[in-house]
Design a protein around this motif. Structure first.
Motif, PDB file in Angstrom:
ATOM      1  N   LEU A   1       0.987  -1.249   0.017  1.00 15.70           N
ATOM      2  CA  LEU A   1       0.040   0.017  -0.119  1.00 15.70           C
ATOM      3  C   LEU A   1       0.784   1.119   0.037  1.00 15.70           C
TER       4      LEU A   1
ATOM      5  N   ASP B   1       0.897   5.361   0.090  1.00 14.06           N
ATOM      6  CA  ASP B   1       0.267   6.635   0.193  1.00 14.06           C
ATOM      7  C   ASP B   1       0.689   7.706  -0.822  1.00 14.06           C
TER       8      ASP B   1
ATOM      9  N   LEU C   1      -2.896  13.589   2.422  1.00 11.02           N
ATOM     10  CA  LEU C   1      -3.386  12.240   1.791  1.00 11.02           C
ATOM     11  C   LEU C   1      -4.311  12.557   0.550  1.00 11.02           C
TER      12      LEU C   1
ATOM     13  N   GLN D   1      -4.580   6.246  -1.992  1.00 11.09           N
ATOM     14  CA  GLN D   1      -3.553   5.085  -1.607  1.00 11.09           C
ATOM     15  C   GLN D   1      -3.746   3.996  -2.663  1.00 11.09           C
TER      16      GLN D   1
END
Length: 117
Positions: free
Chosen positions: A86, A88, A96, A99
């Motif tokens: 994963l 970001d 953010l 993702q």
């Protein structure tokens, strides 16, 4: 993986995911007879890169550079499971944006895995 091998992987992925698609026609080949994007992905899908978190970070940073995304950077890179990381994607002030799941073996986003035989 040494520095030159990382650059080789980055070059290979960038070529497979974007540059060969420029000018592609319905026949699957561009005017120079080069393969289309899907065919290139299938060729690279057979490789088992077994990328580390640092290599995935390098790959994603290279993709942002190639796209000219000056306001974005790679945030946290974490292992989701044995096959997936994963990643970001954040703004320069660490907000953010999204993702992304990256396949450890191919280096492609998990939702865009090429067909494997």
């Amino acid at each position: 993986m040494n520095k030159f091998a990382k650059y080789g992987v980055i070059t290979m992925i960038v070529a497979a995911t974007g540059l060969t698609a420029v000018g592609a026609s319905a026949s699957g080949k561009d005017e120079r007879g080069h393969c289309d994007r899907a065919e290139m992905r299938d060729r690279f899908a057979e490789r088992d890169l077994n990328l580390t978190a640092d290599e995935v970070r390098t790959l994603m940073e290279a993709k942002l550079i190639m796209r000219g995304e000056e306001r974005l950077k790679v945030g946290q890179v974490a292992e989701k499971d044995a096959d997936t990381y994963l990643v970001d994607i954040v703004t320069v002030d660490d907000s953010l944006v999204r993702q992304v799941e990256i396949d450890r073996d191919s280096g492609f986003p998990s939702g865009h895995k090429p067909f494997r035989k």
